[in-house]
Design a protein around this motif. Sequence first.
Motif, mmCIF file in Angstrom:
data_model
loop_
_atom_site.group_PDB
_atom_site.id
_atom_site.type_symbol
_atom_site.label_atom_id
_atom_site.label_comp_id
_atom_site.label_asym_id
_atom_site.label_seq_id
_atom_site.Cartn_x
_atom_site.Cartn_y
_atom_site.Cartn_z
ATOM 1 N N ILE A 38 0.866 -1.179 0.000
ATOM 2 C CA ILE A 38 0.000 0.000 0.000
ATOM 3 C C ILE A 38 0.903 1.230 0.000
ATOM 4 O O ILE A 38 2.107 1.129 0.246
ATOM 5 C CB ILE A 38 -0.963 -0.022 1.218
ATOM 6 N N ASP A 39 0.340 2.395 -0.268
ATOM 7 C CA ASP A 39 1.141 3.621 -0.346
ATOM 8 C C ASP A 39 1.913 3.869 0.942
ATOM 9 O O ASP A 39 1.373 3.732 2.047
ATOM 10 C CB ASP A 39 0.251 4.820 -0.640
ATOM 11 N N TYR A 40 3.166 4.276 0.779
ATOM 12 C CA TYR A 40 4.050 4.474 1.923
ATOM 13 C C TYR A 40 3.509 5.460 2.960
ATOM 14 O O TYR A 40 3.594 5.190 4.171
ATOM 15 C CB TYR A 40 5.441 4.919 1.443
ATOM 16 N N PRO A 41 2.944 6.622 2.563
ATOM 17 C CA PRO A 41 2.438 7.542 3.595
ATOM 18 C C PRO A 41 1.347 6.925 4.463
ATOM 19 O O PRO A 41 1.213 7.290 5.637
ATOM 20 C CB PRO A 41 1.890 8.719 2.771
ATOM 21 N N VAL A 42 0.564 6.009 3.902
ATOM 22 C CA VAL A 42 -0.474 5.341 4.689
ATOM 23 C C VAL A 42 0.176 4.459 5.756
ATOM 24 O O VAL A 42 -0.217 4.467 6.930
ATOM 25 C CB VAL A 42 -1.391 4.502 3.777
ATOM 26 N N VAL A 43 1.192 3.706 5.351
ATOM 27 C CA VAL A 43 1.936 2.868 6.290
ATOM 28 C C VAL A 43 2.595 3.723 7.364
ATOM 29 O O VAL A 43 2.575 3.397 8.555
ATOM 30 C CB VAL A 43 2.993 2.029 5.536
#
Length: 276
Positions: free
Chosen positions: A202-207
């Motif tokens: 999933i997108d890095y900023p979400v992680v």
Amino acid sequence: MTRTAHRIRNLTTAAAAAAGLLLVATGCSSGGDGAGEAAGGVPVVKKGKLTTCTHLPYPPFQSEQNGKVVGFDVSLIDLVAKNLKVEQKILDTPFENFKTGAFLNSGECDLAAAGMTITDERKKNVDFSVPYFDATQALLATKKSGVTSLADLKAKGKKLGAQAETTGESYATGKGFNPVAFESSDAVINGLRTGQVDAVVIDYPVVQGWLKDKANADQFALVENISTGEQYGFSVKKGNTKLLAAIDKAITDAKADGTYKKIYEQWIGPLPKAQS
């Protein structure tokens, strides 16, 4: 993309979609019926409003806090709305519709803002703004899985998950995986928590946002950053040149006067020099 037979649907989202569009207002109630014009002759589907389609939740880009939708995307589109002398109004809609531009074409929304990657496939159905965010994917795994990379995940025969209809799902499929597809980012993290999957792309900023929670940081680990060269854009109905120009101007001006940097640091973190 063909949906995998393993798809796990988020019942709340499905129910909302079945009942129609769920309205989550960031401003006042929707005064004035019918279409209108904003400053500069920019057409809007609701008089006095700039109506944004999104898909909740997707922090830090958009999520509901204390009954209000906030986030990186929301703050940027608020700049557009301010320039147009209208208020932003947000509609929560299924993510798969962003690929087709369905809610733009039907006149439900003026634009879509959903942490959405600009792709050639999507350009066939919608017009994109200038890029406003450089994105990367991330592999988040449960610590007990012992997974250290995508290659290691495959070698160990572990289960991979992703959010449905996203570039993360496409990337995983392109690498030979058959990922379990979840309807929302909330469903993705819950899939990890409940053991439905061992890791997710999933997108890095979400992680990054998830791992700020100690309970998540204790249970999960970021094991691989995946550079895909993706950039996010806001989308409008094909041919809506006036609104597109207004969005592009707001993004460009915000980057020039330091507003973008402030918004980035508020919702994402330190702004990389390459994006300043």
